[in-house]
Structure formats: C-alpha cells, structure tokens
Scaffold this motif. Structure first.
Motif, PDB file in Angstrom:
ATOM      1  N   PHE A  36     -74.960  49.192  14.884  1.00  0.00           N
ATOM      2  CA  PHE A  36     -74.145  50.335  14.475  1.00  0.00           C
ATOM      3  C   PHE A  36     -73.038  49.830  13.538  1.00  0.00           C
ATOM      4  CE2 PHE A  36     -76.040  51.571  18.491  1.00  0.00           C
ATOM      5  CZ  PHE A  36     -76.556  52.841  18.199  1.00  0.00           C
ATOM      6  N   SER A  37     -73.036  50.350  12.287  1.00  0.00           N
ATOM      7  CA  SER A  37     -72.109  49.839  11.272  1.00  0.00           C
ATOM      8  C   SER A  37     -70.635  50.012  11.646  1.00  0.00           C
ATOM      9  CB  SER A  37     -72.401  50.503   9.919  1.00  0.00           C
ATOM     10  OG  SER A  37     -72.248  51.912   9.999  1.00  0.00           O
ATOM     11  N   PRO A  38     -70.202  51.095  12.349  1.00  0.00           N
ATOM     12  CA  PRO A  38     -68.779  51.200  12.697  1.00  0.00           C
ATOM     13  C   PRO A  38     -68.292  50.056  13.571  1.00  0.00           C
ATOM     14  CG  PRO A  38     -69.824  53.342  12.901  1.00  0.00           C
ATOM     15  CD  PRO A  38     -70.921  52.353  12.691  1.00  0.00           C
ATOM     16  N   VAL A  39     -69.203  49.433  14.328  1.00  0.00           N
ATOM     17  CA  VAL A  39     -68.808  48.300  15.158  1.00  0.00           C
ATOM     18  C   VAL A  39     -68.458  47.115  14.267  1.00  0.00           C
ATOM     19  CG1 VAL A  39     -69.548  46.674  16.933  1.00  0.00           C
ATOM     20  CG2 VAL A  39     -70.213  49.088  17.093  1.00  0.00           C
ATOM     21  N   ALA A  40     -69.333  46.825  13.279  1.00  0.00           N
ATOM     22  CA  ALA A  40     -69.113  45.674  12.398  1.00  0.00           C
ATOM     23  C   ALA A  40     -67.920  45.898  11.471  1.00  0.00           C
ATOM     24  CB  ALA A  40     -70.376  45.406  11.576  1.00  0.00           C
ATOM     25  N   SER A  41     -67.725  47.146  11.020  1.00  0.00           N
ATOM     26  CA  SER A  41     -66.644  47.414  10.070  1.00  0.00           C
ATOM     27  C   SER A  41     -65.272  47.521  10.729  1.00  0.00           C
ATOM     28  CB  SER A  41     -66.938  48.711   9.310  1.00  0.00           C
ATOM     29  OG  SER A  41     -66.890  49.829  10.197  1.00  0.00           O
ATOM     30  N   GLY A  42     -65.245  47.693  12.052  1.00  0.00           N
ATOM     31  CA  GLY A  42     -63.971  47.835  12.753  1.00  0.00           C
ATOM     32  C   GLY A  42     -63.522  49.271  12.923  1.00  0.00           C
ATOM     33  N   ARG A  43     -64.282  50.221  12.389  1.00  0.00           N
ATOM     34  CA  ARG A  43     -63.911  51.636  12.506  1.00  0.00           C
ATOM     35  C   ARG A  43     -63.941  52.101  13.967  1.00  0.00           C
ATOM     36  NH1 ARG A  43     -67.679  54.943  10.184  1.00  0.00           N
ATOM     37  NH2 ARG A  43     -66.237  56.689  10.422  1.00  0.00           N
ATOM     38  N   LEU A  44     -64.938  51.604  14.691  1.00  0.00           N
ATOM     39  CA  LEU A  44     -65.026  52.016  16.101  1.00  0.00           C
ATOM     40  C   LEU A  44     -63.804  51.518  16.874  1.00  0.00           C
ATOM     41  CD1 LEU A  44     -66.512  53.321  18.445  1.00  0.00           C
ATOM     42  CD2 LEU A  44     -67.782  51.183  18.762  1.00  0.00           C
ATOM     43  N   ALA A  45     -63.370  50.282  16.606  1.00  0.00           N
ATOM     44  CA  ALA A  45     -62.202  49.738  17.301  1.00  0.00           C
ATOM     45  C   ALA A  45     -60.962  50.591  17.030  1.00  0.00           C
ATOM     46  CB  ALA A  45     -61.966  48.297  16.860  1.00  0.00           C
TER      47      ALA A  45
END
Length: 408
Positions: A349-358
């Motif tokens: 899931f890209s939001p995890v790698a990009s930091g958006r989820l955090a």
C-alpha cells in the motif's frame, strides 16, 4: 438380562447419534470445501481472463510493432532511393553548370570579338572617309590643272614655243606636261584603288560582324537553354530534398512509435508476469471465513485511516471496496492473517511507504464514511467480491471499476 439389553439399546442409540453427528460434520466439511472452492474459483477465473487479455494485447502490440518496423524499413529504402536520385541530379547539375559556364565564356568571347569588330569597322570607316577626302582633293587638283591647261592652252603653247630656247627645251616642257598629267591620273587611280580596297574591307568587316551577331544570338539561345535546364534540375533537387526531409520525418515518427510500442510491450509483459504471479498466489490460496478472524484493538482505526488515504475522495462504494480488499487478504492464506500484517506488508500500500498513513493516523483524518466503510468490510461486506488488488486504471486491465480505481 434387562440391564444388558438396555445397555445394548443405549449403545445402539449412541452409535446412531454418533453417525448422525458424523454425517452432519461431513456435510459441513463438504459445504465449507464447496464454499472455499467457489471462493477460490472466482479469482482464478478472473486471473485467467486477465492473463488471456494481456497475452492477446501483447500479440496485438507485437503485430503493430512488426508493422511499424516494416514501415521504417520501407522509409529507409525510399530514403536510400531518394538519396541516390538526389546524387544523380547533383551530378547532372554539375555537368550542366560546367556546360553553362563554357557557353557563357564563349558568349563573353563573342561579345569581345564583336566589340573588336565594331572598333575595326569604326577605324575602317574613318580610313574610308580619309580616302574619300584624299581622292576628292586629288580629283579637284587634277581637275583644276586640266581646266587651267585647257583654258590657257593657247598661252601655254605660245609660252612653250617662244619661251623655249631651243627645240629640245620645247620637247622637255611638253614631256613635263604629259608626265604631270600622267602623275595626276596615276595618283587618282591609286586613291580610287585605296578607297575601293577600304570599301571591300569595310564590307568584309560588316559581314563578319553580322556573322558574329548571328552566332551571338545562337549562343545566347544556348545559354538560355542551359539556364532553363539548370533551373529545372535545381527545382528537381529541391523537390527531392523536400521529399527526403518528409520521409526522414515520417521515419523518425515511426521510430518514435516503435519505441513507444516496445515500451508498451515491455510494460504489458511485466503486467503479465505480475498477473501470473498473482494467479499462482490465488491458486495456492485457501480462504477463511470472516467469522474466524479475531480483530485486535486498533484494527478499525488503522483500516479507516488507510481507507481515507487510498479512497478518501472516492464514493462510499469505493471506500468499502478498499476495506474489502484488505479483509480478503486477511482471509487468504497467501497474505498475512491480521489487518496490521496485511496493511504493513512490504510494498503493498503506497500510503504506508510515502508516510501519508502515518500522518493520517497521527491526526485521525479518517472521516465518518471511512469508519462506516471499515465497519462494513470488517463484518464481511464487499462491493468487489474476492478481489485482492486495486489500482488506478491502465489500458488492458480488466476488473471492477469503482470511481478512480479498478479492483481485480
């Protein structure tokens, strides 16, 4: 006996009950297996269709690539022919320019000769004028002497007769008069001959000039013809060069298309390999029931915020679909069996790698709709069946389209 009989009856009754229970278990197991097969069959069929579509599209792209390569080869052959034609025209143009230069030089020489001839004619005309003048002067002088002798004939005769000391002197005077007359006639004849010679020379020069003028007209016509041929060949060269430029532009465009087609084929082949990998994963997948999943504290919060990051701007149906994909993975045996494990699986899931989820988790950005979608998905609701993946649509990718995502 009664106890024994009763005991046997009890045992028979218990055996019958166990048989019924076993039958129920077998039926349950069969039902579960049927459900698993049904669940597994869906993604396998979808992957098979997707693989077939990708293979078909790759074949189509390869045919287009072959056609483009054929067009490039055709343009190269055409360009080679045009280049050969242009070189031939350039050789022809060089030859024509050489001939035109020779004709122009010839014309320049003729013009120089005509100028010289005009100068000669002008000189001859002046000589002729002088000759006419000398002839006229001589004629007038002779005429005056003849007239004088004719008018003074008696006086001259008396002067010669009485002025002579003797007969010999008389004869000498008579001889002098005759010689003077003869000299005048001779001079006049010479002047006439010179004039006639000059007239002949002038006529010859005029004729030569006329011949040169005619030759000049002919050479000018030849020069004009070569100039026309030079212009014609130059135009053909320009036309050929324009055609070459157009052919080169077409070839460059085809080469650009070929590069794009190769890129498309490579991309599709990568997608095909990925789909085959996913197909193998689906084939190996065993599925659990939603009721068998134990949710940890915070799963709802985590899932709602992931839904917000992936589909916060999508319709509610698409938000439920994202949650369903996460739950389908939790239920599949080839993915982690927890919500946390699925969401934080590497490169999923890209939001995890990009930091958006955090960031979303830190500020709890999930909306009420995202929480409702998470609740629906965690209770087994799905709008995309057993799909395990989703992304933005690309050419050739088939699946369930919801908003800006395609699920497969």
């Amino acid at each position: 006996m009664k106890g024994i009989f009763q005991s046997n009856a009890d045992r028979q009754q218990q055996t019958g009950l166990r048989c019924k229970e076993n039958m129920k278990k077998r039926r349950g197991i069969a039902a579960v297996m049927a459900a698993v097969l049904l669940v597994c069959a869906f993604p396998l069929t979808a992957y098979a269709d997707k693989i077939s579509d990708l293979e078909k599209e790759i074949n189509e792209r390869k045919e287009e690539k072959e056609q483009t390569e054929s067009e490039i080869k055709s343009r190269k052959n055409e360009l080679a022919g045009l280049n050969e034609e242009a070189e031939g025209l350039k050789g022809q143009l060089n030859s024509l320019n050489s001939e035109l230069t020779a004709v122009s030089n010839n014309l320049a020489e003729l013009e120089e000769k005509i100028a010289d001839k005009n100068a000669e004619i002008e000189t001859t005309e002046k000589e002729l004028e002088d000759a006419w003048e000398k002839e006229g002067i001589q004629y007038e002088a002779m005429k005056k002497r003849i007239q004088f002798m004719y008018e003074k004939r008696d006086y001259i005769m008396m002067e010669m007769l009485f002025g002579s000391a003797n007969f010999a002197e008389l004869l000498n005077r008579q001889d002098y008069i005759e010689k003077l007359s003869e000299y005048d006639r001779k001079q006049l004849d010479e002047f006439i001959a010179i004039r006639e010679e000059i007239e002949e020379k002038e006529a010859q020069l005029v004729q030569e000039k006329e011949d040169l003028d005619e030759l000049k007209v002919s050479v000018e016509a030849e020069q004009s013809r070569f100039q026309g041929l030079v212009g014609q060949v130059s135009g053909e060269i320009n036309s050929t060069q324009q055609e070459m430029a157009q052919t080169e532009a077409e070839m460059l465009q085809y080469e650009k298309e070929l590069a794009e087609q190769k890129s498309d084929i490579a991309r599709l082949q990568e997608e095909l390999a990925e789909e085959r990998r996913l197909s193998q994963l689906a084939a190996q997948s065993a599925w659990r029931n939603i009721s068998d999943i134990s949710f940890a504290e915070g799963d709802r919060y985590l899932l709602a915020n992931l839904i917000y990051c992936e589909a916060g701007n999508q319709p509610y149906e698409g938000q439920v679909a994202v949650g369903a994909v996460v739950m389908n993975r939790v239920m599949s045996s080839v993915f982690p069996d927890t919500v946390v494990g699925v969401i934080y699986q590497n490169k999923q899931f890209s939001p995890v790698a990009s930091g958006r989820l955090a960031l979303a988790l830190a500020e709890n950005r999930a909306t009420d709709a995202c929480y409702r979608a998470a609740d629906a998905a965690m209770t087994g609701t799905t709008t995309v069946g057993n799909c395990l993946f989703f992304r933005t649509p690309i050419e050739g990718l088939t699946g369930t389209r919801i908003g800006g995502h395609i699920f497969y």
